[in-house]
Each structure stands twice: as C-alpha cells, then as structure tokens.
Write an enzyme that holds these catalytic residues in place. Sequence first.
Site, PDB file in Angstrom:
ATOM      1  N   GLU A 200      13.796-101.660 -54.516  1.00 63.18           N
ATOM      2  CA  GLU A 200      13.296-102.896 -55.129  1.00 63.18           C
ATOM      3  C   GLU A 200      14.445-103.781 -55.592  1.00 63.18           C
ATOM      4  O   GLU A 200      14.398-105.004 -55.463  1.00 63.18           O
ATOM      5  CB  GLU A 200      12.375-102.575 -56.318  1.00 63.18           C
ATOM      6  CG  GLU A 200      11.107-101.831 -55.949  1.00 63.18           C
ATOM      7  CD  GLU A 200      10.084-102.680 -55.187  1.00 63.18           C
ATOM      8  OE1 GLU A 200      10.348-103.874 -54.969  1.00 63.18           O
ATOM      9  OE2 GLU A 200       9.039-102.129 -54.802  1.00 63.18           O
ATOM     10  N   ASP A 333       5.785 -99.386 -44.328  1.00 55.43           N
ATOM     11  CA  ASP A 333       5.742-100.732 -43.748  1.00 55.43           C
ATOM     12  C   ASP A 333       7.093-101.281 -43.281  1.00 55.43           C
ATOM     13  O   ASP A 333       7.322-101.555 -42.102  1.00 55.43           O
ATOM     14  CB  ASP A 333       5.066-101.715 -44.722  1.00 55.43           C
ATOM     15  CG  ASP A 333       5.565-101.629 -46.167  1.00 55.43           C
ATOM     16  OD1 ASP A 333       6.471-100.824 -46.451  1.00 55.43           O
ATOM     17  OD2 ASP A 333       5.056-102.389 -47.013  1.00 55.43           O
ATOM     18  N   GLU A 469       2.284-111.315 -47.827  1.00 49.19           N
ATOM     19  CA  GLU A 469       2.301-110.922 -46.408  1.00 49.19           C
ATOM     20  C   GLU A 469       1.494-111.836 -45.487  1.00 49.19           C
ATOM     21  O   GLU A 469       1.937-112.151 -44.375  1.00 49.19           O
ATOM     22  CB  GLU A 469       1.871-109.459 -46.241  1.00 49.19           C
ATOM     23  CG  GLU A 469       2.895-108.436 -46.752  1.00 49.19           C
ATOM     24  CD  GLU A 469       2.936-108.319 -48.274  1.00 49.19           C
ATOM     25  OE1 GLU A 469       1.969-108.777 -48.935  1.00 49.19           O
ATOM     26  OE2 GLU A 469       3.922-107.769 -48.800  1.00 49.19           O
TER      27      GLU A 469
HETATM   28  C1  DMJ Z   1       7.758-107.334 -51.862  1.00 43.57           C
HETATM   29  O1  DMJ Z   1       8.593-106.798 -52.805  1.00 43.57           O
HETATM   30  C2  DMJ Z   1       8.277-107.120 -50.480  1.00 43.57           C
HETATM   31  O2  DMJ Z   1       7.676-108.007 -49.596  1.00 43.57           O
HETATM   32  C3  DMJ Z   1       8.067-105.716 -50.004  1.00 43.57           C
HETATM   33  O3  DMJ Z   1       8.443-105.550 -48.675  1.00 43.57           O
HETATM   34  C4  DMJ Z   1       6.612-105.335 -50.132  1.00 43.57           C
HETATM   35  N1  DMJ Z   1       6.113-105.566 -51.451  1.00 43.57           N
HETATM   36  C5  DMJ Z   1       6.367-106.853 -52.068  1.00 43.57           C
HETATM   37  C6  DMJ Z   1       5.386-107.936 -51.716  1.00 43.57           C
HETATM   38  O4  DMJ Z   1       4.131-107.549 -51.461  1.00 43.57           O
END
Ligand code: DMJ
Length: 569
Positions: A200, A333, A469
Amino acid sequence: EVLPVLPAPQKESAEQEGFADILSQKRQRHFRRGPPHLQIRPPNTVSKDGMQDDAKEREAALGKAQQEENTQRTVISWRGAVIEPEQATELPYKRAEASIKPLVLASKIWKEPAPPNERQKGVIEAFLHAWKGYQKFAWGHDELKPVSKTFSEWFGLGLTLIDALDTMWILGLKQEFKQARKWVSENLDFQKNVDVNLFESTIRILGGLLSTYHLSGDSLFLTKAEDFGKRLMPAFTTPSKIPYSDVNIGTGFAHSPQWTSDSTVAEVTSIQLEFRELSRLTGIKKFQEAVEEVTKHIHSLSGKKDGLVPMFINTNSGLFTHPGVFTLGARADSYYEYLLKQWIQGGKKETQLLEDYVKAIEGIKAHLLRQSQPRKLTFVGELAHGRFSAKMDHLVCFLPGTLALGVHHGLPADHMDLARALMETCYQMNQQMETGLSPEIAHFNMYPRADHKDVEVKPADRHNLLRPETVESLFYLYRVTRDRKYQDWGWEILQSFNKYTRVPSGGYSSINNVQNSHKPEPRDKMESFFVGETLKYLYLLFSDDLELLSLDSCVFNTEAHPLPIWAPA
Ligand code: DMJ
C-alpha cells in the site's frame, strides 16, 4: 546532465508483426541478453559490474558525510545482538537532507494540456470539493472522515495528500499543488516509528512521489522517494526473499501479519514498477534487484493453474499457500496487471512477463469466464478447489482496462473483445444499482429465471468505497476505441458520486448501501484513492487529447500514478 528524452516505443501492432512473431523475436533478443534481471538498463552506460557509471559518480559526489554514516553501520546492534549489517534488517536511514542529484532527470511524460472541457471542469469541481474537506478537517493526515469532520490515520504520512499530488498537477490546480508541496517539503518526515504495509505504501507513497517528480521535475519528490524506498527495503530480508507484508520505516523492523507468515501474492508482485523506476532514477541497483527476485521466483513457482496464481505465498518457504483458489479480485488482481505493465515499462523486452500475462489471460478464459442470465453479461468468477463461484469483486473491473492497454501495445485482438464485454459488465454493476454505483462484490445469476436480475448483491457486499476500477477501465477503453459511450458512462458515474457520496461541508464519503438511493448511509471515510485514482481517471477519460499522458510514453501504476516507459535499448 543530459536529459534523456524517452522516445515513444515503436508500435508493434498485431497487424504489423503478428503476435507470434512478437513473442519469438523478443525471445531471441531475450536469449542473447542474459537473465531478465540483467536486461533492464536505464539508457546510460553500464560498467562491467553492472553498476552505472553515472551512479558511481553520483555516489562519489554524495561525499564524505555519507561514507562516515556507512562506516558507523558496519557493526550494529539489533534487538540486543551485535550483528553484521548483511545479516541485519537494515537500520533506519537518516532523514533525507539535501535534494539528491538524480541519475536520470524527470521524463517528458507531461506536456501542457488544452484548457479543460465542460466535463473535465466537472471533475475539477469535484476534486476541489474533496480537497476542501481534506484541507479543513484532515490536512497532513492520512484520510478524511468527512461526516464527523475529522481524520483517520493509517501510516500517519499524509497519505491522501501524497496520493493526490499528481492529480492536482494534472488538473492544473497550481495553488493547491504549491501548498501541498510545501507540506511535503516542511512536514513529510519518514523517520517515524510506524509500521507501513509494503504494498500500500509503495503504490501510494513511492508511486505518488515518483510520478510527481516526473510531472513537475522537482527533485524534492525524488529525494523523498529515495528516502522512503530505502526504508522499505528491510521488508525483503526474509529466508525466501519474498517480502514481508509490513515494515517499520523508523526502526527497520519488518514482519508478517501477527497471524501468519504468509504474504499476499498481489502485494508482493505489485511493487515492481515503482522499485524498478527508483533504481533507474537513482542508480541504486538493490531496489530493482529485490523486486525482480520476487518476479523471477514466482515465474518459476509451481502451483499455478494455466497461468493463474493462488492468493498467498509463504515468506519462509517461498511456496504458494492455500492453493487451489483462483480469483482476479482481492489478493491476486494486480499480479496480472503488473505482468503487462512491467513489460511495457521495460520497453517490451522482458518476454517472460509477456508470456506469463498472455498465459494468464488464456487461464481466465478457460476457467473463470461465464455469462449471466438473462442479459448474457460476461463476467469473471472465482474457482475454489474445482468449484466455480459466480462472484466478482468490483476490483476485477481493472481487467477490461488492462486488456485494452495490452491491445494498444500489440496484443491479440480477441483481448479487446473480452475487454469490451467485461467493460459492459462493470458498467452494469454500477447501472443496475439504485444509486448508479457498484457494490464491492457482485454475484451473477447464471440460470434463466424471469424474476432474477443479472447482478445480485448480498447484504454484506452492498458498500461502495469510491473505488476507481470501473472508471479506470473506461479511460483505457475510450483511449483505445474512441467510442464516446465510455465517456458518457463515466459521466453518469461522476453524477452518482456527486449525488450519493458528496458531503456538503467538503469531501466525499464511502457509502454502506448502493441499493438504497434514499438511504445510502455514509461510512464517513474518503479513501485516498478517490483523489489519487478515481477523479484522475475521470479527468483523463473526458479528455480527447491522446497526448495527455500518452499510453505510448507512460504506464500508470496500480494507484494511477504515471511512470515513464523506458527508452528502447
Ligand atoms: C487502490 O489502492 C489500488 O487501485 C489497488 O490496486 C486496489 N485497491 C485500491 C483501489 O480500489
């Protein structure tokens, strides 16, 4: 120092070269050039031992003070034991002092854009409203709690402010950017006894600082990025070299979560764009080496199913754990996203990445794709020990965009068919809700029953966290197809955010129930990615200027921070 202009990579469309040809030609080049981790070089000269000459010069220039600091580190005390530094989790670094002289100057990924159109002005207005709340109630803190008019801390590093820096730059918000820059310069201090999540903080902080450096050319941001990157490095000191999930940036103590010694596969494989770029800019090889070790390891690891990876990996053994569960959603993902994006970042030379990506897309098609009833929406479900589940996280909606990006860079046309179909599904996940906003998780109906809708939502999954997304993918789909319906869909979603998540005193809030337009129930939190990603992608979606952060000159990290595509060797 010469500014290396990064030329747009040659377009290699499937028509021009044939996809199989792309792979075989790359394979030969790859074969000649040795293992992948040695192939990626910045466009500077490289000396025998692999260290760039410029980097040596720069290190020399850093001078005596640095050397003294290093000498003091040869024997250190770590939790009562005297140990050699190589064996130790690295000691915290001193706070960054002067701005460093970068090895590679900021890239030309930015050009002054045309004045904003009406829809873009709508995004600017939304951003300024979000920012008003953050400025008033949460300045310098991680996240705004817009309803209670206060803030929450996660890492205590001004997360929203850093995540939003490049958005302000792109939206042309000079005053706001200037004020935020001042905060970074005067208040952002990484010498803090605080645990951060490696993934993160890499995608949001390191990625945000690096992209802002490239956009602004201001070396303050690179100085901060280097300081922060060094503090994350102890995470890689595990028996398997698969990094721990957490690291204390003040003490250098890295560890797994309390309940496990596993890390999440998506987390350890979605930090590569940022660390590779940090190496390219600073000439410090260890950043790139550490993350490419992980990529190599996972590439050759057994336990995949036709290119699909499990969700967990053990930091001691380096093996996948909890095998047999496959998803494109949470915990897996961005593994897929970064295979493609690293290949693009590196100038399309690292064939293994491309092969793994293409194989995974085939794996998705073979095992995870189904159609819903009655509208025959194509969706990506999950597989658990051979059993299919018609469950799709909103997170999976990154996939149509990634597929379209691949096609833009020459991958097969059938990837685009899938991208279009999934984009329609993600739009429906929003559109079929009363609020016009997607739930966190959707379940698809697979049986023809008159009283059933395609998209069903369980009570526990009805929330919306202001995630990016869907609009991220709309941006790519529009760039690649120029079909205005994608802009219109994005505009609808922006209206829905304004209608159901906007807090009058400033800021936007995640909501509890996308299926109740009368009572969406604010959750009282504005995630940093709303300003870092969601609004940025909407702004870019509404632009008709293909050169505005062109897909041929930059690649967006998974937090929407644009980084340059490296020059072809
Ligand atoms: C973000 O921190 C990034 O896009 C990550 O890849 C997935 N989660 C959040 C947004 O949904």
